[in-house]
Design a protein around this motif. Structure first.
Motif, short mmCIF file in Angstrom:
data_model
loop_
_atom_site.label_atom_id
_atom_site.label_comp_id
_atom_site.label_asym_id
_atom_site.label_seq_id
_atom_site.Cartn_x
_atom_site.Cartn_y
_atom_site.Cartn_z
N GLU A 47 44.92 28.45 33.58
CA GLU A 47 46.09 27.59 33.50
C GLU A 47 46.07 26.77 32.21
O GLU A 47 47.12 26.60 31.56
CB GLU A 47 46.16 26.65 34.71
N VAL A 48 44.89 26.25 31.85
CA VAL A 48 44.77 25.49 30.59
C VAL A 48 45.18 26.35 29.41
O VAL A 48 45.94 25.93 28.52
CB VAL A 48 43.33 24.97 30.42
N LEU A 49 44.73 27.59 29.39
CA LEU A 49 45.04 28.48 28.28
C LEU A 49 46.51 28.88 28.27
O LEU A 49 47.15 28.94 27.21
CB LEU A 49 44.14 29.71 28.33
N SER A 50 47.09 29.13 29.45
CA SER A 50 48.51 29.47 29.53
C SER A 50 49.38 28.32 29.02
O SER A 50 50.35 28.52 28.28
CB SER A 50 48.89 29.82 30.96
N LEU A 81 46.86 31.06 19.21
CA LEU A 81 45.84 31.31 20.23
C LEU A 81 45.88 32.74 20.74
O LEU A 81 46.95 33.28 21.05
CB LEU A 81 46.07 30.34 21.40
N GLU A 82 44.70 33.34 20.81
CA GLU A 82 44.52 34.66 21.41
C GLU A 82 43.45 34.52 22.49
O GLU A 82 42.40 33.93 22.24
CB GLU A 82 44.07 35.67 20.36
N ILE A 122 49.14 28.16 25.21
CA ILE A 122 49.95 29.19 24.56
C ILE A 122 51.42 28.78 24.55
O ILE A 122 52.13 28.94 23.55
CB ILE A 122 49.76 30.55 25.28
N ALA A 123 51.87 28.19 25.64
CA ALA A 123 53.27 27.76 25.74
C ALA A 123 53.60 26.65 24.75
O ALA A 123 54.74 26.52 24.29
CB ALA A 123 53.59 27.31 27.16
#
Length: 319
Positions: free
Chosen positions: A64-67, A77-78, A70-71
């Motif tokens: 969730e942190v990474l999603s 970010l990859e 990205i948003a």
């Protein structure tokens, strides 16, 4: 200009101007720390060209942190998700991804550090192949454990790390602008593409512990020097805990990987024999300290290390 073209240019000129840089982050089940670290990367005065996060099968809210990150689109970010292959497996995967994408420099980062805003700019300003950012704790005290003396010559040196940056200098202000170090942590280590081309990749077979020290030995064996950059500030969010239960699963990896470093890189036969002597000493002393569990661990570690004398094929230089 493509990353490949820029790489060719910088390897020819030897200049640090205009080089691209990818940040490689490895994380596992530390979502809140990861979020703070990514905030720190987003605040850099020198923006990275890519941020590659290798998620070692986190079971918390890391996805969730990474999603959400990205948003926000504030970082290039990859995300690479894989089974938990440890820090060594994560850095192997991330460095290979950065290399395959053609970046000129790769900056390795753990999830429990936060770079000061000028950290990346300070590193990119130094025209050297191998660099480290210098770590401090939340109170600003110097806690850089990179060795200024890593001894693989003396068979009587039980621990090869003989002196560290923070045991040599009282504080950051007393350091020179550049300090030569003999080993590194994959918390703020930066390498040029030419290093990977000649040295190879982090060895994923280590899982945890000593993968970074072993990589530094390989780099130095090519004639490269590794420099700690005083003005590249990296803040650790957790206290150092280098005391682990040697009878537990971490103890196995600590013994085994220390033995592998000696077997691969010991500078004479006596140093390469040290793992056998350490194993014997631990077993003989086990009734007094450590007990049967540690004795079993060190015997297993020695047996496993014997099969790791050669560098893992996937860690060898790219062809």
């Amino acid at each position: 200009m493509s990353f490949e073209a820029r790489s060719a240019r910088t390897s020819t000129t030897g200049s640090s101007a205009g080089e691209s840089v990818a940040v490689v982050v490895v994380t596992h089940d530390r979502a809140d720390l990861l979020a703070a670290m990514l905030d720190g990367i987003a605040a850099q005065t020198h923006a990275p060209d890519a941020v590659i996060v290798v998620d070692n099968a986190s079971a918390d809210h890391t996805p969730e942190v990474l999603s959400q990150r990205i948003a926000r689109t504030d970082l290039p970010l990859e995300v690479i998700r894989q089974d938990n292959l440890g820090g060594a497996g994560g850095f192997h995967r991330g460095v290979r991804a950065a290399y395959d994408q053609g970046f000129d420099r790769v900056w390795l980062m753990d999830d429990d550090v936060v770079p000061a805003p000028g950290c990346l700019a300070a590193l990119m300003a130094v025209d050297e192949d191998c660099l480290i950012a210098v770590r401090e704790d939340l109170a600003g005290a110097l806690v850089e454990k990179a060795a200024v003396d890593f001894d693989l010559r003396n068979p009587l040196a039980i621990k090869p790390k003989r002196a560290t940056v923070d045991s040599t200098y009282a504080d950051r202000a007393s350091m020179p602008a550049l300090v030569e170090v003999h080993n590194v942590a994959f918390e703020g280590f930066m390498a040029r593409r030419s290093v990977i081309e000649e040295v190879g990749f982090p060895d994923p077979s280590f899982f945890i512990f000593y993968d970074d020290a072993e990589y530094a030995v390989r780099a130095r064996r090519t004639g490269r020097r590794i420099w700690g950059v005083r003005d590249a500030v990296l803040v650790r969010q957790l206290d150092f805990n280098q005391q682990h239960d040697l009878s537990g699963w971490k103890g196995f990896y600590m013994y085994r990987n220390l033995f592998v470093v000696h077997l691969r890189h010991g500078e004479n036969a006596l140093v390469r024999a040290k793992p056998w002597l350490i194993t014997l000493a631990v077993v003989l002393l086990s009734p007094l300290r450590g007990g049967r569990a540690e004795a079993r661990n060190v015997i297993r570690a020695m047996a496993s290390a014997r099969g790791m004398r050669r560098l893992t094929d996937s860690a060898r230089p790219p062809r």
